[in-house]
Design a protein around this motif. Structure first.
Motif, mmCIF file in Angstrom:
data_model
loop_
_atom_site.group_PDB
_atom_site.id
_atom_site.type_symbol
_atom_site.label_atom_id
_atom_site.label_comp_id
_atom_site.label_asym_id
_atom_site.label_seq_id
_atom_site.Cartn_x
_atom_site.Cartn_y
_atom_site.Cartn_z
ATOM 1 N N GLY A 69 0.758 -1.441 0.149
ATOM 2 C CA GLY A 69 -0.090 -0.017 -0.073
ATOM 3 C C GLY A 69 1.121 1.478 -0.038
ATOM 4 O O GLY A 69 0.730 2.035 -0.536
ATOM 5 N N GLN A 106 2.066 2.307 -3.450
ATOM 6 C CA GLN A 106 0.938 2.752 -4.584
ATOM 7 C C GLN A 106 1.213 4.191 -4.126
ATOM 8 O O GLN A 106 0.488 4.671 -2.854
ATOM 9 N N ASN A 107 1.432 4.732 -5.394
ATOM 10 C CA ASN A 107 1.223 6.617 -5.662
ATOM 11 C C ASN A 107 0.136 6.829 -6.887
ATOM 12 O O ASN A 107 -0.008 6.425 -8.027
ATOM 13 N N VAL A 108 -0.830 7.071 -6.027
ATOM 14 C CA VAL A 108 -1.684 7.735 -7.076
ATOM 15 C C VAL A 108 -1.912 8.614 -8.321
ATOM 16 O O VAL A 108 -2.224 8.199 -9.480
ATOM 17 N N LEU A 154 -5.210 15.510 -5.541
ATOM 18 C CA LEU A 154 -4.677 15.322 -4.028
ATOM 19 C C LEU A 154 -3.731 15.320 -3.489
ATOM 20 O O LEU A 154 -4.064 15.526 -2.007
ATOM 21 N N ARG A 196 -5.729 11.174 2.562
ATOM 22 C CA ARG A 196 -4.868 10.442 1.471
ATOM 23 C C ARG A 196 -4.417 8.610 1.878
ATOM 24 O O ARG A 196 -4.710 7.609 0.828
ATOM 25 N N ARG A 197 -3.746 8.324 2.976
ATOM 26 C CA ARG A 197 -3.528 7.194 2.565
ATOM 27 C C ARG A 197 -4.389 5.975 3.061
ATOM 28 O O ARG A 197 -4.711 5.294 2.785
ATOM 29 N N GLU A 206 -5.844 5.902 0.277
ATOM 30 C CA GLU A 206 -5.315 4.066 -1.072
ATOM 31 C C GLU A 206 -5.080 2.815 -0.806
ATOM 32 O O GLU A 206 -5.208 2.320 -1.623
ATOM 33 N N TYR A 227 -9.061 1.379 -1.186
ATOM 34 C CA TYR A 227 -9.238 1.348 -2.889
ATOM 35 C C TYR A 227 -8.365 0.642 -3.961
ATOM 36 O O TYR A 227 -9.024 -0.390 -4.261
ATOM 37 N N PHE A 228 -7.033 0.942 -3.533
ATOM 38 C CA PHE A 228 -6.035 0.226 -3.971
ATOM 39 C C PHE A 228 -5.787 -1.117 -3.393
ATOM 40 O O PHE A 228 -5.290 -2.318 -4.075
ATOM 41 N N LEU A 276 -9.308 8.007 -10.575
ATOM 42 C CA LEU A 276 -8.199 7.868 -10.069
ATOM 43 C C LEU A 276 -7.924 6.026 -10.427
ATOM 44 O O LEU A 276 -6.812 6.207 -9.749
#
Lengths: 183, 262
Positions: free
Chosen positions: A103, A106-108, A125, A133-134, A137, A140-141, B54
């Motif tokens: 995680g 992972q950089n949006v 962002l 933000r964290r 991320e 979602y990711f 995103l």
């Protein structure tokens, strides 16, 4: 032909219309599935499933509720997360720590799907606080529930829940102000 | 019945729900709420639009991915929308004759009016044309329910050998609604041809339990898939009424459709 008309044609059993929808959106669908699952074969399966669902259940798309891309990506995300969750039951705590590390990498900003959009996304962002933000991320990711995110970040669940919502709202406001309305 | 949650409680979950970051129970709570709250639906749509932006890089899949899609489409029969079973010729006894069902329904249970209850064992042992038709529906439905968690939950319920299916009907009407019930009291409205209501109206589901009529959920003005939960002990039947948006604690409305357990 716009996306809404394409879906109407898909509902009329037009494989050509499905091919056009696939041509327009399969890259985004596959990209998101691959990013979440980090597995090419699984991402291909999810991609097939998403477009087969569009073929079998075109009525589930409602153009008044958002773009076709948004609809397809929401399904892509849901199915990818379902897979991660089914696997997660077997995960060890060490594996969980490893996922946190993933995680963190992972950089949006680096992976927005449209380079012309990159600057707008980056600016939006930057308006988020780090915790927002964290949390977004990792949810979602990383495919984590907000409770898992809270555990990973050492934050109260309610805080994570609120940060994700406020962060998504802030992103939307920033993108709307920049003239980016939807995907 | 699924515990009704205050709007504010659900609202707090909308961001994490849109990112699929909730558990199954919370997902059901939110979806139950979304079925009747356009404000929250709009917020979820907005969050998903942002998430789509995103989503990240475009990675074109290999050509065989598309080939696989076309192969699967061509390998299946032409799709057909699962038909709603017409029970005009299959009804045994008029279901509702009273205009005020609340007091009459318990008595109706006692004298044993018609039933649409089907158990899985009956499906195996007594393949009437009605059951066959419903099995066909279930098979068709299960084949297409492959994505949404709520749809998956319904598919799992339909595949559960212990599940019961209630077919809600009404005399002199072709309107029907199908409900699948699990032994733990979890139920799903999974098919309906009830006419769409105006936005200021809703269908409401009532369970008849131990001679009492209990609200089992507000279904929205055009129910498709709606989860609910009731105490399975003492269940005698279901009734659908048309009410004002938000539902009512007690109904004076005529039943739209209903079902009584054999």
């Amino acid at each position: 032909m716009d996306d809404a008309a394409l879906v109407v044609a898909v509902a009329g059993s037009s494989q050509e219309a499905l091919a056009e929808a696939y041509s327009r959106h399969s890259g985004a669908v596959h990209g998101l599935a691959r990013r979440i699952l980090r597995d090419e074969t699984l991402a291909e399966e999810i991609t097939q499933e998403v477009f087969l669902r569009l073929w079998n259940n075109p009525e589930k798309f409602n153009a008044e509720r958002g773009s076709l891309r948004s609809f397809l990506l929401a399904h892509t995300h849901g199915r990818s997360v379902d897979f991660i969750r089914s696997e997660s039951a077997r995960r060890t705590r060490e594996d969980k720590d490893a996922r946190l590390a993933v995680g963190e990498s992972q950089n949006v900003e680096d992976e927005v799907w449209d380079m012309a959009l990159a600057e707008h996304i980056k600016n939006a962002l930057s308006s988020l606080i780090e915790g927002e933000r964290r949390a977004i991320e990792l949810a979602y990711f990383g495919g984590h529930t907000y409770r898992e995110v809270a555990d990973l970040l050492g934050e109260p669940e309610g805080t994570v829940k609120s940060r994700i919502r406020s962060g998504m709202k802030r992103l939307r406001a920033e993108l709307t102000a920049a003239g980016v309305s939807h995907a | 019945m699924m515990q009704e949650q205050p709007h504010d409680t659900i609202e707090e979950l909308l961001g994490v729900y849109a990112l699929d970051a909730v558990d199954q129970h919370e997902r059901r709570l939110v979806e139950n709420h979304l079925s009747r709250c356009s404000l929250c639906r709009n917020e979820v749509d907005e969050h998903r639009d942002v998430a789509a932006l995103l989503a990240g890089e475009v990675v074109e899949p290999q050509p065989y991915v598309w080939d696989g899609i076309i192969s699967k489409i061509n390998a299946t029969e032409p799709r057909a929308v699962a038909p709603v079973v017409s029970l005009e010729s299959k009804r045994k006894t008029p279901f509702f004759s009273s205009t005020r069902w609340v007091t009459g329904v318990a008595a109706a249970v006692v004298i044993g009016l018609s039933t649409g209850l089907i158990t899985q064992s009956q499906r195996i042992g007594d393949l009437t044309f009605l059951i066959t038709e419903q099995e066909r529906q279930i098979t068709a439905l299960a084949a297409t329910l492959e994505a949404d968690p709520l749809e998956q939950a319904v598919a799992a319920a339909l595949a559960d050998p212990a599940a019961q299916i209630a077919n809600l009907t009404a005399e002199g009407s072709n309107q029907t609604m199908l409900i699948v019930m699990l032994p733990d009291g979890t139920g799903y409205v999974y098919q309906s041809n009830l006419e769409a209501l105006p936005t200021d109206a809703t269908y409401q589901l009532w369970a008849v339990v131990d001679d009492k009529v209990i609200s089992a959920g507000v279904l929205g003005n055009q129910p498709v898939l709606v989860p609910f939960h009731i105490d399975p002990n003492g269940l005698q039947g279901f009734v659908i009424t048309q009410e004002v948006t938000g539902g009512v604690p007690q109904s004076e409305a005529d039943p739209v459709v209903g079902w009584i357990k054999a």
